[in-house]
Structure formats: C-alpha cells, structure tokens
Design a protein around this motif. Structure first.
Motif, short mmCIF file in Angstrom:
data_model
loop_
_atom_site.label_atom_id
_atom_site.label_comp_id
_atom_site.label_asym_id
_atom_site.label_seq_id
_atom_site.Cartn_x
_atom_site.Cartn_y
_atom_site.Cartn_z
N ALA A 91 0.84 -1.17 0.08
CA ALA A 91 -0.09 0.08 0.07
C ALA A 91 1.00 1.35 -0.13
O ALA A 91 2.03 1.18 0.40
CB ALA A 91 -0.91 -0.16 1.18
N LYS A 92 0.26 2.42 -0.64
CA LYS A 92 1.29 3.67 -0.39
C LYS A 92 0.00 4.79 0.23
O LYS A 92 -1.18 4.56 0.20
CB LYS A 92 1.53 4.03 -1.90
N LEU A 93 0.63 5.77 0.77
CA LEU A 93 -0.09 6.54 1.38
C LEU A 93 -0.38 8.10 0.79
O LEU A 93 0.77 8.34 0.29
CB LEU A 93 0.50 6.95 3.06
N LYS A 94 -1.39 8.63 0.75
CA LYS A 94 -1.50 9.71 0.30
C LYS A 94 -2.43 10.90 1.34
O LYS A 94 -3.19 10.51 1.69
CB LYS A 94 -2.36 10.13 -0.88
N ILE A 95 -1.91 12.00 1.64
CA ILE A 95 -2.25 12.90 2.67
C ILE A 95 -2.48 14.12 2.18
O ILE A 95 -1.72 14.65 1.43
CB ILE A 95 -1.00 13.15 3.70
N SER A 96 -3.54 14.68 2.57
CA SER A 96 -3.90 16.01 1.85
C SER A 96 -4.68 16.93 2.86
O SER A 96 -5.04 16.32 3.99
CB SER A 96 -4.91 15.80 0.65
N GLY A 97 -4.72 18.15 2.97
CA GLY A 97 -5.40 18.88 3.90
C GLY A 97 -4.53 19.45 4.85
O GLY A 97 -3.42 19.56 4.68
N ALA A 98 -5.20 19.86 6.00
CA ALA A 98 -4.66 20.36 7.01
C ALA A 98 -3.65 19.38 7.72
O ALA A 98 -3.98 18.12 7.71
CB ALA A 98 -5.65 21.10 8.09
N ASP A 99 -2.80 19.91 8.53
CA ASP A 99 -2.10 19.03 9.41
C ASP A 99 -2.62 19.01 10.89
O ASP A 99 -3.38 19.92 11.19
CB ASP A 99 -0.68 19.53 9.59
N THR A 100 -2.48 17.85 11.58
CA THR A 100 -3.29 17.70 12.72
C THR A 100 -2.69 18.65 13.99
O THR A 100 -3.41 18.86 14.92
CB THR A 100 -2.91 16.20 13.59
#
Length: 374
Positions: free
Chosen positions: A205-214
């Motif tokens: 699997a691979k990860l894609k992150i978008s939007g604000a940071d926690t």
C-alpha cells in the motif's frame, strides 16, 4: 512474507537439485554399466563369422551351435575368454530382430558360406544396437548436465534474490536520509505505519495525505484524531488490502492507495480515510454477527444494508480473520466510535464492495469537548 516466499523457493530448488544429482548418478551408472555389457557383447559376436569351421567338423560345429543357442537365450556367456551377462539376443537387438533358426539350420546342413554371411549380418546388427546404446548414454549425459545446470542457475538466482531482499531490508532501515526510525511528525508516522503494515501483511500500500496538519487542530482533538486515523489506516491495509498479484488480477493497481484528508470548514473539522481496497462485505458482517450471537438468523435475514454495515461499530464485534497487528494498542471500530463520540463527533461510511471504503468523521466546532461516555 515476500522474504518467506523467496526462502521457500531457495529451499525447494536446493532440495530438487540434490535429489536430481543423486538420482542422475544412479540412472547414469545403470545405463553406463549396461553400455559396457553391450560393448562386450559386440566384441564377442564380431568374432563369430571368422569362427565358422572351414569343414563340417562335428565338435567344432556343435560348439558354434551351442554358442548361438546360448546367445538366443541370454544369461552368462563365455566367448573369447570374455565372461559377461548378455540379454536374450532379440531383446538386445530391439527392432533389428535376427532369424537364429535359419542360421542354425545352415550350420547343421553344412552350408558354411551362407552361415558365415548370416553371422556377419548378426555382427552388423549387434554393432548397430550397441551404437544406439552409446548415443542414448550420450544424450542422457547431455540432458542431465543441462537440467542440472538449470536447477543450479535457479538455486543461484533464488539465493541471490533472497540475499538482495535481505540487504534491501537492512539498507532501507539504516539509510541516513530515509525514513527515520522514530517519526518526527504525524505524516511521517502514517508513512511508517503503512510501510510496516504492508511488509507485515504482504498487502502493498501507499499513502496519500492532503489538507490540514493535525498540529493545526485544537487540543485535545489533535491527539484523538491522530489516534483514530492511525488505527483506521492500519485497518485499511490489514483488511482492505490484498497481495499485489490478486489486485492486478482484479484489474486494480498493484499498490493499494490509502488517502487521508483533513479539512477545516467554518463549522466543522472533517477527517476522511479512504482506500481502494476490498470494501466491506455486508453479508460477511451479518454472518459474523450471527456467529457472535449479536443477533439471531431471523433478524439477520430481515436486516437492511444500512443497518448491517453499522454492526462493525458494535462493542462486541470483531473480525473472524483479524490479523495480528504491529500496533500494541490495536482498537476495534466500536472503541474508535466511543472515542469520536467523546468529543462530540459523528462518523459516516461510504462503501462499495471490491471497489473502495471511506470513513468520514465530522467534529462540529461548537461541540468539541471531552465527554464521559456511559
């Protein structure tokens, strides 16, 4: 798991090579011994035409008849000082059968010239049969070397592949500019989680992150979101993923994509975790709930799709084939639901079997507070 597969191929290849080499020497030894007996047979029979008596001397003629009859029967032979075991004549000749009775008649009737011609024909046929035996041995040797070479190359390839895999594992973990062993922020932690769960389960699997940071979320929401997202990402890889070859066969990319999005609106903080894996099979969920005695069969038969999928959030629901997780704090979806409720959040599901699954969590800004759930 890939490592285990490579190791298994190496062990199987090595075992086949050892078994083949031992078997080859036994078979080759048998054919070689048979070929040596054939050479003795050929040498002895080649002398027969010259031994036809010039005159029909009784004892000498009878001795020649005894030799031919003994060759016809097979067994121990004594000719020209050679002692050897011979096959029955026609068995040795194969398709080049020999008319022994005609030769014996010629000898008994004193037609020595004709008998000599028949024995010369016999010598030619024996030489031809022995030549076939030599070619068979040569072919066997050549094929044996080719097959042994092929097995040796396979074992070498499996060994090199296993060594390369082992080196890559060590190299990846020790590269100075690679992924840190201790992630420094939440994005790196999720990358680490996906990578480790992929290696552990074999579900690449691979990860894609978008939007604000926690880090932009208020406390205690930031810590709760990180806990929820980490567990959901683990669940996506464990339960939604499949080995690369299975995904390719179903028309999907080799790697599953887990997409994490964090978004802030005027009224809410929204967190979504979506994967293009297997999705949730509602029939399996209902069957598992019946197995766990969370509902009876009549309730299961009457249950609607919307209600069925909610069963995964039941406090006592857990998957029958749940894999061991690398996380020491593995949580069920029921526990995550309570955690979401503790800060006034709501969760929704979008799901299509064999296509995707998405969990969307909405935290209204006005309701963010730590609550005690009874």
């Amino acid at each position: 798991m890939e490592h285990d597969s490579k190791l298994r191929r190496l062990l199987i290849g090595s075992s086949l090579l050892v078994v083949y080499v031992v078997g080859y020497f036994f078979v080759h030894g048998y054919f070689r011994q048979d070929n040596l007996r054939g050479a003795e047979y050929k040498s002895a029979v080649a002398s027969l035409p010259a031994r036809v008596p010039a005159s029909a001397a009784g004892a000498q003629l009878n001795r020649m008849i005894e030799i031919l009859q003994s060759l016809e029967r097979g067994g121990p032979q004594e000719m020209l000082g050679l002692g050897f075991d011979a096959q029955p004549l026609n068995d040795f000749l194969g398709q080049d059968l020999y008319d022994m009775q005609a030769t014996l008649v010629l000898l008994r009737e004193g037609q020595l010239a004709a008998a000599e011609s028949k024995l010369e024909l016999l010598a030619t046929k024996v030489a031809r049969a022995q030549s076939r035996s030599v070619r068979l041995l040569q072919t066997l040797s050549a094929l044996g070397l080719i097959l042994a070479g092929g097995l040796a190359v396979y074992v070498l390839y499996a060994g090199v592949s296993l060594r390369r895999h082992w080196q890559q594992e060590i190299t990846v973990l020790s590269e100075p500019d690679g992924l840190p062993l201790i992630p420094t922020n939440f994005s790196e932690l999720l990358e680490y989680v996906v990578r480790e769960e992929s290696s552990f389960t074999g579900h690449h699997a691979k990860l894609k992150i978008s939007g604000a940071d926690t880090s932009q979320l208020p406390s205690p929401l930031s810590m709760i979101v990180e806990q929820i997202v980490e567990q959901m990402v683990r669940n996506s890889v464990q339960h939604g993923g499949r080995p690369p070859d299975v995904r390719v066969m179903s028309g999907k990319p080799e790697f599953m994509t887990v997409h994490v999005a964090i978004k802030e609106t005027d009224s809410d903080y929204i967190v979504a975790v979506r994967d293009d894996g297997e999705g949730i099979d509602c029939d399996e969920i209902v069957a598992r709930a019946v197995e766990l005695k969370l509902l009876d069969q009549a309730e299961a038969d009457a249950m609607l799709l919307e209600s069925a999928i909610k069963l995964i959030f039941h406090a006592d629901f857990h998957s029958a084939n749940k894999q061991l997780s690398l996380s020491e704090t593995d949580q069920s979806l029921g526990e995550l639901r309570l955690l979401i409720k503790s800060v006034g959040g709501f969760i929704s599901i979008q799901n299509q079997l064999r296509e995707y699954c998405q969990f969307t969590i909405r935290f209204p800004k006005d309701d963010i507070e730590v609550k005690t759930i009874g």
